[in-house]
Design a protein around this motif. Structure first.
Motif, mmCIF file in Angstrom:
data_model
loop_
_atom_site.group_PDB
_atom_site.id
_atom_site.type_symbol
_atom_site.label_atom_id
_atom_site.label_comp_id
_atom_site.label_asym_id
_atom_site.label_seq_id
_atom_site.Cartn_x
_atom_site.Cartn_y
_atom_site.Cartn_z
ATOM 1 N N VAL A 34 0.853 -1.196 0.000
ATOM 2 C CA VAL A 34 0.000 0.000 0.000
ATOM 3 C C VAL A 34 0.887 1.245 0.000
ATOM 4 O O VAL A 34 1.739 1.416 0.878
ATOM 5 C CB VAL A 34 -0.952 0.009 1.219
ATOM 6 C CG1 VAL A 34 -1.743 1.313 1.245
ATOM 7 C CG2 VAL A 34 -1.898 -1.185 1.160
ATOM 8 N N VAL A 35 0.667 2.076 -1.011
ATOM 9 C CA VAL A 35 1.400 3.340 -1.153
ATOM 10 C C VAL A 35 0.473 4.517 -0.823
ATOM 11 O O VAL A 35 0.873 5.500 -0.213
ATOM 12 C CB VAL A 35 1.953 3.479 -2.594
ATOM 13 C CG1 VAL A 35 2.622 4.832 -2.807
ATOM 14 C CG2 VAL A 35 2.932 2.346 -2.904
ATOM 15 N N GLY A 36 -0.790 4.407 -1.231
ATOM 16 C CA GLY A 36 -1.774 5.489 -1.033
ATOM 17 C C GLY A 36 -1.925 5.822 0.443
ATOM 18 O O GLY A 36 -2.009 4.934 1.288
ATOM 19 N N ASN A 37 -1.956 7.103 0.747
ATOM 20 C CA ASN A 37 -1.997 7.537 2.154
ATOM 21 C C ASN A 37 -3.392 7.617 2.749
ATOM 22 O O ASN A 37 -4.342 7.834 2.018
ATOM 23 C CB ASN A 37 -1.330 8.912 2.253
ATOM 24 C CG ASN A 37 0.179 8.768 2.291
ATOM 25 O OD1 ASN A 37 0.696 7.884 2.966
ATOM 26 N ND2 ASN A 37 0.866 9.625 1.563
ATOM 27 N N PRO A 38 -3.533 7.445 4.070
ATOM 28 C CA PRO A 38 -2.510 7.094 5.046
ATOM 29 C C PRO A 38 -2.107 5.616 4.908
ATOM 30 O O PRO A 38 -2.889 4.728 5.261
ATOM 31 C CB PRO A 38 -3.195 7.357 6.391
ATOM 32 C CG PRO A 38 -4.668 7.192 6.102
ATOM 33 C CD PRO A 38 -4.878 7.584 4.680
ATOM 34 N N ALA A 39 -0.895 5.388 4.357
ATOM 35 C CA ALA A 39 -0.525 4.055 3.869
ATOM 36 C C ALA A 39 -0.612 2.969 4.945
ATOM 37 O O ALA A 39 -1.147 1.885 4.695
ATOM 38 C CB ALA A 39 0.884 4.107 3.271
ATOM 39 N N ASN A 40 -0.091 3.239 6.148
ATOM 40 C CA ASN A 40 -0.073 2.179 7.169
ATOM 41 C C ASN A 40 -1.493 1.742 7.525
ATOM 42 O O ASN A 40 -1.800 0.544 7.583
ATOM 43 C CB ASN A 40 0.619 2.671 8.453
ATOM 44 C CG ASN A 40 2.062 3.084 8.228
ATOM 45 O OD1 ASN A 40 2.330 3.883 7.341
ATOM 46 N ND2 ASN A 40 2.969 2.563 9.028
ATOM 47 N N THR A 41 -2.336 2.734 7.776
ATOM 48 C CA THR A 41 -3.700 2.401 8.217
ATOM 49 C C THR A 41 -4.526 1.829 7.062
ATOM 50 O O THR A 41 -5.336 0.921 7.263
ATOM 51 C CB THR A 41 -4.332 3.650 8.874
ATOM 52 O OG1 THR A 41 -3.499 3.980 9.994
ATOM 53 C CG2 THR A 41 -5.746 3.406 9.340
ATOM 54 N N ASN A 42 -4.287 2.315 5.851
ATOM 55 C CA ASN A 42 -4.971 1.719 4.694
ATOM 56 C C ASN A 42 -4.605 0.241 4.558
ATOM 57 O O ASN A 42 -5.463 -0.599 4.236
ATOM 58 C CB ASN A 42 -4.576 2.450 3.406
ATOM 59 C CG ASN A 42 -5.193 3.829 3.301
ATOM 60 O OD1 ASN A 42 -6.183 4.131 3.972
ATOM 61 N ND2 ASN A 42 -4.626 4.672 2.454
ATOM 62 N N ALA A 43 -3.326 -0.084 4.787
ATOM 63 C CA ALA A 43 -2.896 -1.487 4.673
ATOM 64 C C ALA A 43 -3.594 -2.343 5.727
ATOM 65 O O ALA A 43 -4.025 -3.471 5.459
ATOM 66 C CB ALA A 43 -1.380 -1.578 4.823
ATOM 67 N N LEU A 44 -3.729 -1.792 6.924
ATOM 68 C CA LEU A 44 -4.392 -2.526 8.008
ATOM 69 C C LEU A 44 -5.852 -2.829 7.646
ATOM 70 O O LEU A 44 -6.337 -3.952 7.806
ATOM 71 C CB LEU A 44 -4.334 -1.685 9.291
ATOM 72 C CG LEU A 44 -4.921 -2.354 10.516
ATOM 73 C CD1 LEU A 44 -3.930 -3.390 11.055
ATOM 74 C CD2 LEU A 44 -5.244 -1.332 11.600
ATOM 75 N N ILE A 45 -6.526 -1.803 7.135
ATOM 76 C CA ILE A 45 -7.950 -1.965 6.794
ATOM 77 C C ILE A 45 -8.106 -2.937 5.623
ATOM 78 O O ILE A 45 -8.990 -3.798 5.606
ATOM 79 C CB ILE A 45 -8.578 -0.579 6.469
ATOM 80 C CG1 ILE A 45 -8.576 0.289 7.734
ATOM 81 C CG2 ILE A 45 -9.977 -0.699 5.867
ATOM 82 C CD1 ILE A 45 -9.320 -0.278 8.934
ATOM 83 N N CYS A 46 -7.235 -2.816 4.648
ATOM 84 C CA CYS A 46 -7.290 -3.705 3.482
ATOM 85 C C CYS A 46 -7.173 -5.158 3.943
ATOM 86 O O CYS A 46 -7.933 -6.033 3.509
ATOM 87 C CB CYS A 46 -6.137 -3.310 2.560
ATOM 88 S SG CYS A 46 -6.298 -3.909 0.921
ATOM 89 N N SER A 47 -6.244 -5.409 4.845
ATOM 90 C CA SER A 47 -6.031 -6.757 5.361
ATOM 91 C C SER A 47 -7.254 -7.244 6.139
ATOM 92 O O SER A 47 -7.691 -8.394 5.996
ATOM 93 C CB SER A 47 -4.789 -6.734 6.252
ATOM 94 O OG SER A 47 -4.746 -7.861 7.073
ATOM 95 N N LYS A 48 -7.817 -6.359 6.943
ATOM 96 C CA LYS A 48 -8.979 -6.739 7.762
ATOM 97 C C LYS A 48 -10.146 -7.209 6.894
ATOM 98 O O LYS A 48 -10.879 -8.121 7.262
ATOM 99 C CB LYS A 48 -9.395 -5.524 8.601
ATOM 100 C CG LYS A 48 -10.571 -5.751 9.513
ATOM 101 C CD LYS A 48 -10.824 -4.524 10.381
ATOM 102 C CE LYS A 48 -12.252 -4.432 10.854
ATOM 103 N NZ LYS A 48 -12.710 -5.560 11.644
ATOM 104 N N TYR A 49 -10.285 -6.595 5.719
ATOM 105 C CA TYR A 49 -11.403 -6.965 4.838
ATOM 106 C C TYR A 49 -11.016 -8.042 3.808
ATOM 107 O O TYR A 49 -11.781 -8.317 2.892
ATOM 108 C CB TYR A 49 -11.999 -5.712 4.184
ATOM 109 C CG TYR A 49 -12.815 -4.959 5.219
ATOM 110 C CD1 TYR A 49 -14.122 -5.330 5.507
ATOM 111 C CD2 TYR A 49 -12.249 -3.939 5.977
ATOM 112 C CE1 TYR A 49 -14.851 -4.693 6.500
ATOM 113 C CE2 TYR A 49 -12.969 -3.298 6.982
ATOM 114 C CZ TYR A 49 -14.267 -3.683 7.234
ATOM 115 O OH TYR A 49 -14.986 -3.067 8.233
#
Ligand code: NAI
Length: 331
Positions: free
Chosen positions: A128-143
């Protein structure tokens, strides 16, 4: 020649993708013998622009480019991909609060997580590059619960590359002579660029960077703030955000994940297991080594009082962002 692999880039009509696509299609990421089939995702209003990008890719006449699929449908874009560069996100518009931006982008990554879960390969590696990258990655994984959490990462490699370049310039050596600088935490202004374990090759011999620089005040202040604020400095000069260097960093991140980091540590936002007293289950940037397609957090480093404060501040921000994002996803 190997069979082509399917690779998706989102935000494919945007500025980072404009540099990134060439790097992927020319072999800089997956190696000179690995053909790629590029899936390009952007939103419907950008399909005309994307068509131009597709034309230019054809005009590059790249031997490794096996095919291109431009689309506005996530489930088409993510079908059978082995690598996903999630670059596309909503840019901050004038008058927009950080909170509004987080809400808009977290929704995008929830939807993309759901699509990845349905149609991507279960071993897909997601950056995940798109910001906020860390939290976007977390949410992507959760779903995307059917894909291992370890397969979702966020990009802090640009910060690492910036830090490495600053140190090399300060010492007066080529950039590749510096290694093991660390970016801890969030890809935001709370990140902690840490040179305390970095080493440099000077005159054929390896030396700790702190000894080579011999200026503790510089390493704790100017160095840290220069790296933290480098993105803003590029915007001030270019009137647009970092794109060439962001694309190079995304290539570096994915290449090292697929092909191995060798004897260097690299920084990646990965799901925290609580190492170094960081909050669990946030996507936190750690020093990692990579081999056989897997990353491993470097353990056993000494955390000074100064480092402790910096790690706690960025960890606190990530825990707060996570809570905000989870609240948005409930709606
Ligand atoms: P850009 O605005 O030039 O391109 C973004 C593209 O994403 C646009 O074409 C847009 O239509 C597309 N997009 C928006 N919503 C989408 C969706 N739901 N699905 C697919 N595509 C969508 O932006 P740029 O400069 O390419 O930057 C992209 C992102 O990368 C931004 O969020 C930026 O903040 C972030 N960034 C992260 C860095 C890092 O180190 N982690 C460094 C630099 C930028």
């Amino acid at each position: 020649m190997a069979e082509p692999i399917k690779v998706v880039v989102t935000g494919a009509a945007g500025q980072i993708a404009y540099s990134l696509l060439y790097q992927i299609a020319s072999g800089a990421v997956f190696g000179p013998n690995q053909p790629v089939y590029l899936h390009l995702l952007d939103i419907a209003p950008m399909m005309g622009v994307l068509e131009g990008v597709v034309m230019e890719l054809a005009d590059c006449a790249l031997p490794l480019l096996a095919g291109v699929l431009p689309t506005a449908k996530p489930e088409e874009a993510f079908k059978d991909v082995v690598a996903a560069f999630l670059v596309g996100a909503m840019p901050r518009k004038e008058g927009m609060e950080r909170k509004d931006l987080l809400a808009a982008n977290v929704r995008i990554f929830k939807e993309q997580g759901q699509a990845l879960d349905k149609v991507a390969r279960k071993d897909v590696k997601v950056l995940v590059v798109g910001n906020p990258a860390n939290t976007n990655a977390l949410i992507c994984s959760k779903y995307a619960p059917s894909i291992p959490k370890e397969n979702f990462t966020a990009m802090t490699r640009l910060d690492q590359n910036r830090a490495q370049s600053q140190l090399a310039a300060k010492i007066g050596v080529p950039v590749q002579n510096v290694k093991n600088v660390i970016i801890w935490g969030n890809h935001s202004s709370t990140q902690f660029p840490d040179a305390s374990n970095a080493v440099v090759t000077v005159g054929g011999a390896q030396k700790p960077v702190p000894a080579a620089i011999n200026d503790d005040a510089y390493l704790k202040s100017t160095f840290v703030t220069t790296v933290q604020k480098r993105g803003a400095a590029v915007i001030a000069a270019r009137k647009m955000s970092s794109a060439l260097s962001a694309a190079k960093a995304a290539s570096d991140h994915m290449r090292d994940w697929f092909l191995g980091s060798g004897d260097r540590w690299v920084s990646m936002g990965v799901v925290s297991d609580g190492s170094y007293g960081t909050p669990r289950d946030v996507v936190f940037s750690f020093p990692v080594t990579t081999a056989n397609g897997k990353w491993k957090i470097v353990q056993g480093l000494t955390i000074t009082d100064f480092a402790r404060q910096m790690l706690d501040a960025t960890g606190k921000e990530l825990a707060e962002e996570k809570q905000e994002a989870l609240d948005v996803c409930k709606d």
